[in-house]
Design an enzyme around this catalytic site. Structure first.
Site, short mmCIF file in Angstrom:
data_model
loop_
_atom_site.label_atom_id
_atom_site.label_comp_id
_atom_site.label_asym_id
_atom_site.label_seq_id
_atom_site.Cartn_x
_atom_site.Cartn_y
_atom_site.Cartn_z
N VAL A 114 134.89 64.97 16.75
CA VAL A 114 133.62 64.28 17.08
C VAL A 114 132.53 64.66 16.08
O VAL A 114 131.39 64.22 16.20
CB VAL A 114 133.18 64.67 18.52
CG1 VAL A 114 134.19 64.15 19.54
CG2 VAL A 114 132.98 66.18 18.67
N HIS A 154 137.56 60.18 20.30
CA HIS A 154 136.94 61.05 21.31
C HIS A 154 135.42 61.02 21.21
O HIS A 154 134.75 61.91 21.74
CB HIS A 154 137.46 62.49 21.15
CG HIS A 154 138.90 62.64 21.55
ND1 HIS A 154 139.64 63.75 21.25
CD2 HIS A 154 139.72 61.81 22.22
CE1 HIS A 154 140.88 63.60 21.73
NE2 HIS A 154 140.95 62.43 22.31
N CYS A 208 117.31 60.56 28.97
CA CYS A 208 117.47 59.21 28.39
C CYS A 208 116.09 58.67 27.99
O CYS A 208 115.19 58.60 28.84
CB CYS A 208 118.12 58.28 29.41
SG CYS A 208 118.09 56.54 28.93
N SER A 248 146.95 70.60 17.37
CA SER A 248 148.00 71.29 18.14
C SER A 248 148.83 70.27 18.92
O SER A 248 149.79 70.63 19.59
CB SER A 248 147.34 72.29 19.11
OG SER A 248 146.45 71.58 19.97
C1 BV8 Z 1 142.86 60.17 29.09
C2 BV8 Z 1 136.00 65.52 22.88
C3 BV8 Z 1 143.28 58.40 30.58
C4 BV8 Z 1 135.05 66.44 23.49
C5 BV8 Z 1 138.25 66.11 23.59
C6 BV8 Z 1 145.95 66.38 34.00
C7 BV8 Z 1 144.72 66.07 34.55
C8 BV8 Z 1 143.80 65.25 33.88
C9 BV8 Z 1 144.12 64.72 32.63
C10 BV8 Z 1 145.35 65.04 32.10
C11 BV8 Z 1 146.25 65.86 32.76
N1 BV8 Z 1 147.35 65.97 31.97
C12 BV8 Z 1 147.16 65.28 30.83
C13 BV8 Z 1 145.97 64.70 30.92
C14 BV8 Z 1 145.37 63.83 29.90
C15 BV8 Z 1 144.37 64.65 29.10
C16 BV8 Z 1 145.10 65.71 28.33
O1 BV8 Z 1 145.83 65.41 27.39
N2 BV8 Z 1 144.95 66.98 28.74
C17 BV8 Z 1 145.64 68.04 28.04
C18 BV8 Z 1 144.72 69.26 27.90
C19 BV8 Z 1 146.89 68.38 28.83
N3 BV8 Z 1 143.76 63.70 28.20
C20 BV8 Z 1 142.64 63.07 28.58
O2 BV8 Z 1 142.05 63.31 29.61
C21 BV8 Z 1 142.16 61.97 27.66
N4 BV8 Z 1 141.89 60.82 28.45
O3 BV8 Z 1 144.02 60.49 29.07
O4 BV8 Z 1 142.36 59.11 29.78
C22 BV8 Z 1 142.56 57.20 31.00
C23 BV8 Z 1 143.05 55.96 30.58
C24 BV8 Z 1 142.41 54.81 31.03
C25 BV8 Z 1 141.25 54.92 31.83
C26 BV8 Z 1 140.77 56.18 32.22
C27 BV8 Z 1 141.43 57.33 31.81
C28 BV8 Z 1 140.87 62.34 26.97
C29 BV8 Z 1 141.09 63.54 26.11
C30 BV8 Z 1 139.82 63.77 25.27
C31 BV8 Z 1 139.23 65.13 25.59
N5 BV8 Z 1 138.13 65.38 24.66
N6 BV8 Z 1 137.27 66.22 22.71
C32 BV8 Z 1 134.73 67.56 22.55
O5 BV8 Z 1 135.14 67.56 21.38
O6 BV8 Z 1 134.02 68.47 23.03
S1 BV8 Z 1 139.73 66.83 23.29
C33 BV8 Z 1 139.56 68.12 22.19
O7 BV8 Z 1 140.90 68.58 21.99
C34 BV8 Z 1 139.05 67.76 20.81
O8 BV8 Z 1 138.87 66.39 20.59
C35 BV8 Z 1 140.18 68.26 19.93
O9 BV8 Z 1 140.27 67.62 18.75
C36 BV8 Z 1 141.30 67.91 20.83
C37 BV8 Z 1 142.67 68.32 20.47
O10 BV8 Z 1 142.64 69.60 20.03
P1 BV8 Z 1 143.03 69.77 18.49
O11 BV8 Z 1 142.20 68.85 17.68
O12 BV8 Z 1 144.48 69.67 18.33
O13 BV8 Z 1 142.48 71.22 18.22
P2 BV8 Z 1 143.23 72.58 18.52
O14 BV8 Z 1 142.23 73.67 18.39
O15 BV8 Z 1 144.02 72.45 19.79
O16 BV8 Z 1 144.30 72.69 17.34
C38 BV8 Z 1 143.85 72.86 16.01
C39 BV8 Z 1 145.11 72.90 15.18
O17 BV8 Z 1 144.73 72.96 13.83
C40 BV8 Z 1 145.96 74.13 15.46
O18 BV8 Z 1 147.31 73.72 15.54
C41 BV8 Z 1 145.73 75.02 14.25
O19 BV8 Z 1 146.88 75.75 13.90
C42 BV8 Z 1 145.44 73.98 13.18
N7 BV8 Z 1 144.61 74.44 12.09
C43 BV8 Z 1 143.57 75.31 12.13
N8 BV8 Z 1 143.03 75.41 10.87
C44 BV8 Z 1 143.75 74.58 10.07
C45 BV8 Z 1 144.75 73.96 10.83
N9 BV8 Z 1 145.64 73.08 10.31
C46 BV8 Z 1 145.52 72.81 8.98
N10 BV8 Z 1 144.59 73.35 8.19
C47 BV8 Z 1 143.69 74.24 8.69
N11 BV8 Z 1 142.77 74.78 7.86
ZN ZN Z 2 119.00 55.64 30.83
#
Ligand code: BV8
Ligand code: ZN
Length: 299
Positions: A114, A154, A208, A248
């Site tokens: 984001v 996102h 707002c 991840s």
């Molecule tokens: C949806 C915005 C359906 C905010 C984010 C049970 C209950 C409820 C929901 C769920 C559930 N089970 C599953 C779900 C779905 C849920 C989900 O997946 N949950 C997970 C946790 C299990 N998903 C959702 O809820 C999504 N919505 O499904 O809606 C729907 C459909 C129709 C109508 C209504 C609803 C919405 C998900 C969005 C959440 N918001 N972000 C904010 O940023 O504050 S998610 C957040 O995690 C960020 O966006 C982030 O990008 C994202 C993923 O994390 P990563 O980007 O992978 O980051 P992470 O730290 O994990 O990993 C970094 C990686 O980089 C590591 O591997 C590391 O080794 C590597 N790295 C580090 N440095 C480097 C590197 N690699 C290369 N070079 C480097 N230098």
């Molecule tokens: Zn408003």
């Protein structure tokens, strides 16, 4: 191919690609100083970021969630695109992409981030190309990029969205409200374990400008519908090459795209610092920092 390295094999596959999609995550921006979600055990005041990025957390404690987003906005405002952002931006320009993938017809970046750093990288690249094209007397105007090539699924951290009306607009003011700046000053080190929490009254949180109701960050929280889903689904359906960079692959639906590309015969290349259990299904895995690995593959 005799004597070819994995890098050669990847470059060869990339050269033959027609529809290329990049799925990016927080690791893409790590080198720009933006903390990732899951490295280092808790991004902020050792609180679990994923517990803060929910509508429930916001309605229960808007003061804490706004302080979390204030911290991330301040980090993002100071951040600059890194070489990995710049390589991806170059791929968004047909004249560059043709050099490394002559058959390419489409390119898209689907980012979970984001922080808008990919947009910043593309904007500065197209501005530079436009000025060069002017100096090369090709006439003014920005060099074309692939249409709608960046999809911020996102949302955007600088967007301020109303909780009551449909107001939503970018606002890079920092702090968004004086109280957020004061609260921030109380926490010198963001690793502070969430103690001495400052409770900002709702009336002193961002409001707002249109109707005065409480505003929220314009990002997609867990349980909320991501943006551009239909467009992303058709991009994924057509893609024959998917680069998975700095994620991840734990958050759905973003984590499902790469293997949907593979299921219909496309190739998947993972660029990640840490190995993940999903890597064994990838066609290519490049471990390391994307900001050094990508420039080495695409000089
Ligand atoms: C949806 C915005 C359906 C905010 C984010 C049970 C209950 C409820 C929901 C769920 C559930 N089970 C599953 C779900 C779905 C849920 C989900 O997946 N949950 C997970 C946790 C299990 N998903 C959702 O809820 C999504 N919505 O499904 O809606 C729907 C459909 C129709 C109508 C209504 C609803 C919405 C998900 C969005 C959440 N918001 N972000 C904010 O940023 O504050 S998610 C957040 O995690 C960020 O966006 C982030 O990008 C994202 C993923 O994390 P990563 O980007 O992978 O980051 P992470 O730290 O994990 O990993 C970094 C990686 O980089 C590591 O591997 C590391 O080794 C590597 N790295 C580090 N440095 C480097 C590197 N690699 C290369 N070079 C480097 N230098
Ligand atoms: Zn408003």
């Amino acid at each position: 191919m005799s004597g070819s390295t994995p890098a050669d094999a990847f470059r060869e596959a990339f050269r033959n690609s027609k529809h290329i999609v990049v799925i990016a995550g927080a690791g893409l921006s790590a080198a720009s100083g933006i903390p990732t979600f899951r490295d280092g055990g808790g991004m902020w005041r050792s609180l679990d970021a994923t517990a803060l990025a929910t509508p429930e957390a916001f309605s229960e404690n808007p003061s804490l969630v706004w302080q979390f987003y204030h911290y991330r906005r301040t980090k993002a405002l100071k951040a600059k695109p890194n070489p990995a952002h710049e390589i991806i931006a170059k791929m968004s320009v047909p004249s560059y992409l043709k050099k490394v993938a002559p058959a390419a017809k489409t390119f898209h970046l689907v980012t979970q981030n984001v922080d808008r750093l990919s947009v910043a990288a593309l904007d500065s690249l197209t501005e530079r190309l436009a000025s060069e094209s002017v100096s090369a007397s090709d006439g003014p105007g920005k060099r074309a990029t692939f249409p709608n090539c960046i999809l911020e699924m996102h949302g955007r951290i600088y967007d301020v969205k109303c909780t009551a009306c449909d107001y939503c607009a970018e606002d890079r003011t920092d702090p968004l409200s004086p109280a957020l700046g004061t609260a921030d000053a109380l926490f010198t080190d963001y690793h502070d374990a969430g103690s001495r929490e400052v409770n900002i009254p709702a009336e002193d949180l961002p409001r707002c400008p249109a109707c005065g109701a409480l505003a929220r960050p314009g990002v997609v929280w867990f349980g909320e519908k991501p943006y551009h889903l239909d467009e992303i689904n058709s991009i994924v359906y057509k893609a024959d090459m998917c680069l998975v960079i700095g994620t991840s692959s734990t958050v759905r639906p973003a984590s499902t795209y790469a293997y949907r590309v593979q299921r219909h015969g496309g190739k998947v290349a993972v660029f990640n610092l840490d190995p993940s259990d999903k890597d064994e299904r990838a066609d290519f895995v490049f471990s390391g920092c994307c900001e050094t690995v990508l420039p080495s593959l695409f000089p």
